[in-house]
Design a protein around this motif. Structure first.
Motif, PDB file in Angstrom:
ATOM      1  N   UNK A 112     -62.793  16.945   9.866  1.00  0.00           N
ATOM      2  CA  UNK A 112     -64.501  16.657  10.155  1.00  0.00           C
ATOM      3  C   UNK A 112     -64.952  16.355  11.467  1.00  0.00           C
ATOM      4  N   UNK A 113     -64.849  15.411  11.665  1.00  0.00           N
ATOM      5  CA  UNK A 113     -65.469  13.808  12.876  1.00  0.00           C
ATOM      6  C   UNK A 113     -66.508  14.905  13.218  1.00  0.00           C
ATOM      7  N   UNK A 114     -66.706  16.315  13.877  1.00  0.00           N
ATOM      8  CA  UNK A 114     -67.391  16.269  14.525  1.00  0.00           C
ATOM      9  C   UNK A 114     -68.559  16.633  13.531  1.00  0.00           C
ATOM     10  N   UNK A 115     -68.434  16.618  12.451  1.00  0.00           N
ATOM     11  CA  UNK A 115     -69.817  16.837  11.640  1.00  0.00           C
ATOM     12  C   UNK A 115     -70.323  15.607  11.334  1.00  0.00           C
ATOM     13  N   UNK A 116     -69.005  14.505  10.696  1.00  0.00           N
ATOM     14  CA  UNK A 116     -69.693  12.942  10.540  1.00  0.00           C
ATOM     15  C   UNK A 116     -70.135  12.636  12.751  1.00  0.00           C
ATOM     16  N   UNK A 117     -69.533  12.606  12.739  1.00  0.00           N
ATOM     17  CA  UNK A 117     -70.096  12.151  14.170  1.00  0.00           C
ATOM     18  C   UNK A 117     -71.828  12.347  14.368  1.00  0.00           C
ATOM     19  N   UNK A 124     -62.011   4.519  13.686  1.00  0.00           N
ATOM     20  CA  UNK A 124     -61.977   4.292  13.303  1.00  0.00           C
ATOM     21  C   UNK A 124     -60.751   4.540  11.727  1.00  0.00           C
ATOM     22  N   UNK A 125     -61.224   5.844  11.566  1.00  0.00           N
ATOM     23  CA  UNK A 125     -60.826   6.363  10.939  1.00  0.00           C
ATOM     24  C   UNK A 125     -58.993   6.557  11.760  1.00  0.00           C
ATOM     25  N   UNK A 126     -59.430   7.017  13.016  1.00  0.00           N
ATOM     26  CA  UNK A 126     -57.532   7.329  13.792  1.00  0.00           C
ATOM     27  C   UNK A 126     -56.875   5.840  13.756  1.00  0.00           C
ATOM     28  N   UNK A 127     -58.049   4.606  13.842  1.00  0.00           N
ATOM     29  CA  UNK A 127     -56.761   3.264  13.555  1.00  0.00           C
ATOM     30  C   UNK A 127     -56.705   2.903  12.238  1.00  0.00           C
ATOM     31  N   UNK A 128     -57.529   3.164  11.269  1.00  0.00           N
ATOM     32  CA  UNK A 128     -57.352   3.034  10.074  1.00  0.00           C
ATOM     33  C   UNK A 128     -55.903   3.696   9.799  1.00  0.00           C
ATOM     34  N   UNK A 129     -55.713   5.138   9.986  1.00  0.00           N
ATOM     35  CA  UNK A 129     -54.686   6.136   9.868  1.00  0.00           C
ATOM     36  C   UNK A 129     -53.521   5.867  10.281  1.00  0.00           C
ATOM     37  N   UNK A 130     -53.686   4.989  11.332  1.00  0.00           N
ATOM     38  CA  UNK A 130     -52.269   4.506  12.428  1.00  0.00           C
ATOM     39  C   UNK A 130     -51.268   3.044  11.232  1.00  0.00           C
ATOM     40  N   UNK A 131     -52.473   2.394  11.347  1.00  0.00           N
ATOM     41  CA  UNK A 131     -51.935   1.363  10.039  1.00  0.00           C
ATOM     42  C   UNK A 131     -51.365   1.512   8.548  1.00  0.00           C
ATOM     43  N   UNK A 151     -54.999  14.562  10.322  1.00  0.00           N
ATOM     44  CA  UNK A 151     -55.625  15.765  11.910  1.00  0.00           C
ATOM     45  C   UNK A 151     -56.709  16.348  10.540  1.00  0.00           C
ATOM     46  N   UNK A 152     -56.112  16.180   8.828  1.00  0.00           N
ATOM     47  CA  UNK A 152     -57.063  16.790   7.905  1.00  0.00           C
ATOM     48  C   UNK A 152     -58.765  16.085   7.797  1.00  0.00           C
ATOM     49  N   UNK A 163     -44.212   9.315   7.829  1.00  0.00           N
ATOM     50  CA  UNK A 163     -44.840   9.987   9.651  1.00  0.00           C
ATOM     51  C   UNK A 163     -45.590  11.900   9.559  1.00  0.00           C
ATOM     52  N   UNK A 164     -45.157  12.049   9.059  1.00  0.00           N
ATOM     53  CA  UNK A 164     -45.400  13.375   8.922  1.00  0.00           C
ATOM     54  C   UNK A 164     -47.169  13.644   7.824  1.00  0.00           C
ATOM     55  N   UNK A 165     -46.621  12.378   6.767  1.00  0.00           N
ATOM     56  CA  UNK A 165     -48.498  12.645   6.023  1.00  0.00           C
ATOM     57  C   UNK A 165     -49.052  12.045   6.394  1.00  0.00           C
ATOM     58  N   UNK A 166     -49.409  10.912   7.344  1.00  0.00           N
ATOM     59  CA  UNK A 166     -49.816  10.189   7.931  1.00  0.00           C
ATOM     60  C   UNK A 166     -50.482  11.527   9.417  1.00  0.00           C
ATOM     61  N   UNK A 167     -49.645  12.044   9.998  1.00  0.00           N
ATOM     62  CA  UNK A 167     -50.258  13.191  10.735  1.00  0.00           C
ATOM     63  C   UNK A 167     -51.253  13.521  10.609  1.00  0.00           C
ATOM     64  N   UNK A 168     -50.008  14.548   9.451  1.00  0.00           N
ATOM     65  CA  UNK A 168     -50.925  15.637   8.808  1.00  0.00           C
ATOM     66  C   UNK A 168     -52.743  15.266   8.798  1.00  0.00           C
ATOM     67  N   UNK A 169     -52.830  14.059   8.062  1.00  0.00           N
ATOM     68  CA  UNK A 169     -53.780  13.309   6.787  1.00  0.00           C
ATOM     69  C   UNK A 169     -55.133  12.741   8.086  1.00  0.00           C
TER      70      UNK A 169
END
Length: 66
Positions: free
Chosen positions: A14-19, A37-44, A9-10, A1-7
């Protein structure tokens, strides 16, 4: 769970740059959709991690999928 959370966050660092890049081409809604999309993908992705219920996990131990 910690790995997914930190991934997440990492990646979201860069989200503001991508947006900014995507919004220039597809509008602000397209940029925000990319971040969502990336937030949902990480949750799954969490559901693909190995189950540790009933297993004694000690610090520094690597849990391997059976």
């Amino acid at each position: 769970m910690g790995t997914a959370f930190n991934l997440a966050r990492g990646i979201q660092f860069f989200t503001p740059l991508a947006i900014t890049q995507v919004a220039g081409r597809y509008g602000l809604a397209g940029g925000i959709s990319l971040a969502a999309f990336f937030a949902v993908f990480t949750g799954l992705w969490v559901w693909l991690l190995p189950e540790t219920r009933g297993t004694r996990v000690t610090p520094g131990e690597v849990v391997r999928a059976a």
